[in-house]
Design a protein around this motif. Structure first.
Motif, PDB file in Angstrom:
ATOM      1  N   GLU A 111     -36.692 -12.785 -22.710  1.00  0.00           N
ATOM      2  CA  GLU A 111     -36.920 -13.864 -21.751  1.00  0.00           C
ATOM      3  C   GLU A 111     -37.485 -13.326 -20.433  1.00  0.00           C
ATOM      4  N   GLY A 112     -38.539 -14.002 -19.969  1.00  0.00           N
ATOM      5  CA  GLY A 112     -39.147 -13.635 -18.693  1.00  0.00           C
ATOM      6  C   GLY A 112     -40.251 -12.601 -18.794  1.00  0.00           C
ATOM      7  N   ILE A 113     -40.498 -12.067 -19.990  1.00  0.00           N
ATOM      8  CA  ILE A 113     -41.539 -11.048 -20.168  1.00  0.00           C
ATOM      9  C   ILE A 113     -42.552 -11.535 -21.203  1.00  0.00           C
ATOM     10  N   VAL A 114     -43.817 -11.528 -20.816  1.00  0.00           N
ATOM     11  CA  VAL A 114     -44.894 -12.003 -21.685  1.00  0.00           C
ATOM     12  C   VAL A 114     -45.297 -10.891 -22.656  1.00  0.00           C
ATOM     13  N   GLN A 115     -45.342 -11.226 -23.956  1.00  0.00           N
ATOM     14  CA  GLN A 115     -45.622 -10.222 -24.981  1.00  0.00           C
ATOM     15  C   GLN A 115     -47.003  -9.587 -24.815  1.00  0.00           C
ATOM     16  N   GLU A 116     -47.954 -10.371 -24.310  1.00  0.00           N
ATOM     17  CA  GLU A 116     -49.302  -9.823 -24.106  1.00  0.00           C
ATOM     18  C   GLU A 116     -49.290  -8.703 -23.067  1.00  0.00           C
ATOM     19  N   ASP A 117     -48.405  -8.829 -22.069  1.00  0.00           N
ATOM     20  CA  ASP A 117     -48.289  -7.786 -21.045  1.00  0.00           C
ATOM     21  C   ASP A 117     -47.689  -6.510 -21.643  1.00  0.00           C
ATOM     22  N   VAL A 118     -46.747  -6.688 -22.553  1.00  0.00           N
ATOM     23  CA  VAL A 118     -46.148  -5.530 -23.242  1.00  0.00           C
ATOM     24  C   VAL A 118     -47.206  -4.837 -24.092  1.00  0.00           C
ATOM     25  N   LEU A 119     -48.013  -5.657 -24.790  1.00  0.00           N
ATOM     26  CA  LEU A 119     -49.061  -5.088 -25.657  1.00  0.00           C
ATOM     27  C   LEU A 119     -50.051  -4.259 -24.855  1.00  0.00           C
ATOM     28  N   ALA A 120     -50.337  -4.694 -23.642  1.00  0.00           N
ATOM     29  CA  ALA A 120     -51.259  -3.942 -22.786  1.00  0.00           C
ATOM     30  C   ALA A 120     -50.700  -2.566 -22.455  1.00  0.00           C
ATOM     31  N   ILE A 121     -49.389  -2.500 -22.190  1.00  0.00           N
ATOM     32  CA  ILE A 121     -48.738  -1.208 -21.916  1.00  0.00           C
ATOM     33  C   ILE A 121     -48.762  -0.328 -23.159  1.00  0.00           C
ATOM     34  N   VAL A 122     -48.436  -0.913 -24.309  1.00  0.00           N
ATOM     35  CA  VAL A 122     -48.422  -0.171 -25.580  1.00  0.00           C
ATOM     36  C   VAL A 122     -49.808   0.406 -25.869  1.00  0.00           C
ATOM     37  N   ASN A 123     -50.841  -0.411 -25.674  1.00  0.00           N
ATOM     38  CA  ASN A 123     -52.201   0.058 -25.942  1.00  0.00           C
ATOM     39  C   ASN A 123     -52.615   1.168 -24.974  1.00  0.00           C
ATOM     40  N   SER A 124     -52.118   1.095 -23.737  1.00  0.00           N
ATOM     41  CA  SER A 124     -52.439   2.132 -22.751  1.00  0.00           C
ATOM     42  C   SER A 124     -51.864   3.485 -23.179  1.00  0.00           C
ATOM     43  N   VAL A 125     -50.598   3.473 -23.670  1.00  0.00           N
ATOM     44  CA  VAL A 125     -49.987   4.719 -24.147  1.00  0.00           C
ATOM     45  C   VAL A 125     -50.694   5.198 -25.420  1.00  0.00           C
TER      46      VAL A 125
END
Length: 291
Positions: free
Chosen positions: A184-198
């Motif tokens: 809750e409160g965290i957008v999955q697309e934002d998480v995916l952006a971090i994952v792709n950066s790593v």
């Protein structure tokens, strides 16, 4: 705890090491007998090891066929590991009331698993990349023989740490987000952006290793990459690396040629985690030579 939980009966343990304390190099030395090489290996090794020779355990494997070796020479695979690291691992195994009989290298264990499950084409140059929690092992096989090994301190923990830092969450929440679970409160697309950066960072390290290999082998290219380790379970990571590296990528299945007794084991579960245990399968293939 694992030993007790699964009521394992064997008392012997086969373990492996990886990281900056492990040095693996293919070198060329004067042609000599195995007995002569055993006596001379520490002297030869001093040229290639950045540690005091008294602080490491050294071993070698003679490579029977190698184009790098000319007449009067022989190619060997040299391995050196800091004694401190080996002793630490052995101590832990003995605390668990087990007897450590083999200490291998993670990258070679993955190679064992690969050779059991896939047809090794001597005309192909294959990259075996195992990405664990804290370390990535890279092993490049040329002519079916290990030609380049590198361990890099990057892995699944870097995804977790990046997510923790970006969203200011604890480790457990970051792990859930990394696995694609909703919070809750965290957008999955934002998480995916971090994952792709790593994943980009990891791809860069793999490419650097491939470039170094090509530079040392007169521009020999990698034909295919097999991916294993916990990070290989991320959905679509094989396609991601294909696009970034420009080479065919396949998720390695260490149980591909192993029959699993469905009466004793949950086959679906084993298949779901298979790439994560490539090192363990490779170690299980080792045999204790008593002579």
């Amino acid at each position: 705890k694992a030993y007790k939980q699964y009521k394992a009966k064997g008392k012997y343990a086969v373990i492996s090491v990886s990281g900056h304390s492990v040095i693996v190099k293919k070198i060329v030395v004067a042609d000599m007998s195995r007995e002569e090489l055993e006596s001379a290996i520490e002297t030869e090794a001093q040229q290639y090891i950045p540690f005091d020779i008294e602080d490491v355990n050294v071993d070698f494997q003679i490579l029977e066929t190698d184009e790098a070796a000319e007449e009067g020479e022989m190619a060997i695979l040299l391995v050196a590991v800091k004694k401190e690291k080996v002793d630490e691992h052995i101590g832990l195994v003995r605390e668990a009331k087990l007897d450590p009989i083999v200490v291998d290298v993670d990258a070679f264990a993955v190679e064992n698993a690969f050779e059991l499950n896939y047809e090794v084409d001597p005309d192909l140059v294959v990259g075996l990349v195992d990405i664990g929690a804290g370390t990535m092992n890279i092993n490049i096989l040329q002519g079916g023989v290990s030609s380049f090994v590198r361990d890099i301190s990057i892995g699944g923990d870097h995804y977790t740490e990046a997510i923790q830092k970006e969203f200011n969450v604890n480790f457990d929440v970051a792990e859930r987000l990394k696995r694609g679970q909703l919070v809750e409160g965290i957008v999955q697309e934002d998480v995916l952006a971090i994952v792709n950066s790593v994943s980009d960072d990891i791809a860069v390290e793999i490419q650097r290793s491939f470039d170094f290999f090509r530079a040392s082998t007169m521009d020999v290219a990698i034909d295919k990459l097999y991916l294993s380790g916990g990070c290989s379970l991320f959905g679509g990571i094989d396609r991601f690396f294909e696009e970034k590296l420009g080479v065919e990528v396949e998720i390695l299945n260490p149980f591909r040629n192993i029959k699993i007794n469905s009466r004793k084991f949950d086959v679906d579960y084993i298949e779901s985690i298979a790439p994560q245990v490539a090192v363990a399968v490779g170690l299980a293939l080792r045999r204790w030579e008593t002579q």
